[in-house]
Design an enzyme around this catalytic site. Structure first.
Site, PDB file in Angstrom:
ATOM      1  N   ASP A  68      -2.797 -10.724  -2.510  1.00 12.79           N
ATOM      2  CA  ASP A  68      -3.206 -10.028  -1.063  1.00 12.79           C
ATOM      3  C   ASP A  68      -4.713  -9.652  -1.429  1.00 12.79           C
ATOM      4  OD1 ASP A  68      -2.176  -8.744   1.757  1.00 12.79           O
ATOM      5  OD2 ASP A  68      -3.881  -7.505   0.919  1.00 12.79           O
TER       6      ASP A  68
ATOM      7  N   ASP B 214      -4.513 -12.721   3.206  1.00 11.27           N
ATOM      8  CA  ASP B 214      -5.802 -12.272   3.941  1.00 11.27           C
ATOM      9  C   ASP B 214      -7.049 -12.572   3.041  1.00 11.27           C
ATOM     10  OD1 ASP B 214      -4.846 -10.341   2.162  1.00 11.27           O
ATOM     11  OD2 ASP B 214      -4.684  -8.794   3.653  1.00 11.27           O
TER      12      ASP B 214
ATOM     13  N   HIS C  95      -6.209  -7.118  -0.599  1.00  7.00           N
ATOM     14  CA  HIS C  95      -6.545  -5.658  -0.756  1.00  7.00           C
ATOM     15  C   HIS C  95      -5.731  -5.196  -2.035  1.00  7.00           C
ATOM     16  CE1 HIS C  95      -6.812  -6.308   3.707  1.00  7.00           C
ATOM     17  NE2 HIS C  95      -7.910  -5.525   3.541  1.00  7.00           N
TER      18      HIS C  95
ATOM     19  N   HIS D 139       0.759  -1.361   0.088  1.00 10.59           N
ATOM     20  CA  HIS D 139       0.078  -0.014   0.012  1.00 10.59           C
ATOM     21  C   HIS D 139       0.830   1.269   0.014  1.00 10.59           C
ATOM     22  CE1 HIS D 139      -3.674  -2.254   0.458  1.00 10.59           C
ATOM     23  NE2 HIS D 139      -3.314  -2.837   1.534  1.00 10.59           N
TER      24      HIS D 139
HETATM   25 ZN   LIG Z   1      -4.256  -7.299   2.884  1.00 11.30          ZN
END
Ligand SMILES: [Zn+2]
Length: 307
Positions: A163, A244, A165, A126
């Site tokens: 991931d 995740d 996200h 991120h």
């Molecule tokens: Zn994540």
């Protein structure tokens, strides 16, 4: 096949508060499971070096790097955003996390190992060129990719991000860079609410709705990721390995199983075997259900090692 397992003690000292899901116990969950599975004895262990200022500056702005250095507290915790904080050890941990990916890149490029897994935190995907967010400070994987391109004279590096996200930071850094493609999937809508519109041509994103299981993910990999990777013919493959999307994870709502992580890793080792002598550098991103994280990461490492 030999696999390098790279970590550093400082990665356990970075803490953002006792409530925070991105916690030091995540690394213990992975290492404990590697030991109990018997896999640990087959790995080549390395201590991560610190990434240098020059290596970090390939993907982060000078003002940003100075801001992080100046924000590091002598005691207590300093918040960079509502989810992301520095304690006195965080900058060192982030620097070693990025250094791990640099070392991993050097090891696979020198054929001292076939693949590498960086068991590091904070995560990185991120972190944008000039912004810390989503538990991430330096974009470790991007630092490794930029190092591969600059120091090993590569022309084509591929990034896979599984991931749950969206890897907005990596996308920010490499959008429209013709030397890089990224393929990924992520739950949508979900933090950081990006990756689904105005996406650069070298980004191959597959948004997945809440509740999506491994079956749908496997179709996305077969229909989108693999054709893009095979057309690009990467000279090295990097993986932002977040766990995740697992059905047990508390931070998201996808339904991947342990076996899905074996399957997706096997697809990627096949791509790497076809195009880049098997060279894969994988680095830990998310994964917050400790038991599922330990199991999934161990299966990922096992598949990377071809065991
Ligand atoms: Zn994540």
């Amino acid at each position: 096949m030999t696999l390098a397992y790279i970590t550093h003690a400082s990665c356990r000292l970075h803490e953002m508060g006792s409530y925070h899901p991105e916690c030091p116990a995540r690394l213990d969950a992975i290492h404990d499971r590697l030991i109990s599975s018997g896999l640990d004895a087959h790995l080549q262990h390395y201590e991560a070096p610190e990434a240098t200022d020059e290596q970090l500056a390939r993907v982060h702005g000078q003002d940003y790097l100075e801001m992080i250095a100046e924000s590091s507290p002598a005691s207590g915790v300093h918040y960079l955003d509502p989810d992301t904080a520095l304690n006195p050890y965080s900058e060192s941990a982030a620097r070693h996390a990025a250094g791990a990916v640099v070392l991993a890149t050097d090891l696979v490029m020198r054929a001292e190992c076939d693949t590498a897994f960086c068991a590091v935190r904070p995560p990185g995907h991120h972190a944008e060129r000039n912004r810390a967010m989503g538990f991430c400070i330096y974009n470790s994987l991007a630092v490794g990719v930029a190092h591969a391109l600059a120091e090993h004279d590569l022309e084509r590096a591929a990034i896979v991000d599984f991931d749950v996200h969206h890897g907005n930071g990596t996308e920010d850094i490499f959008s429209d860079d013709p030397r890089v493609i990224m393929v990924g999937s992520f739950q949508h809508p979900l933090y950081p609410y990006s990756g689904f519109e105005n996406v650069a041509e070298n980004m191959h994103n597959v948004p997945l709705s809440a509740g999506t299981d491994g079956e749908v993910m496997r179709r996305a990999v077969t229909d989108v990721w693999l054709p893009a990777l095979n057309a690009f013919r990467p000279q090295i493959l990097f993986i932002s390995a977040g766990f995740d999307a697992h059905r047990e994870d508390p931070l998201a709502n996808l339904k991947w199983s342990d076996a899905d992580y074996t399957w997706v890793t096997q697809q990627l080792t096949a791509v790497a075997g076809e195009h880049c002598d098997g060279r894969i550098v994988s680095s830990l991103e998310g994964g917050y259900a400790l038991s599922a994280l330990g199991r999934s990461a161990t299966l990922h490492v096992r598949a990377l090692a071809g065991l």
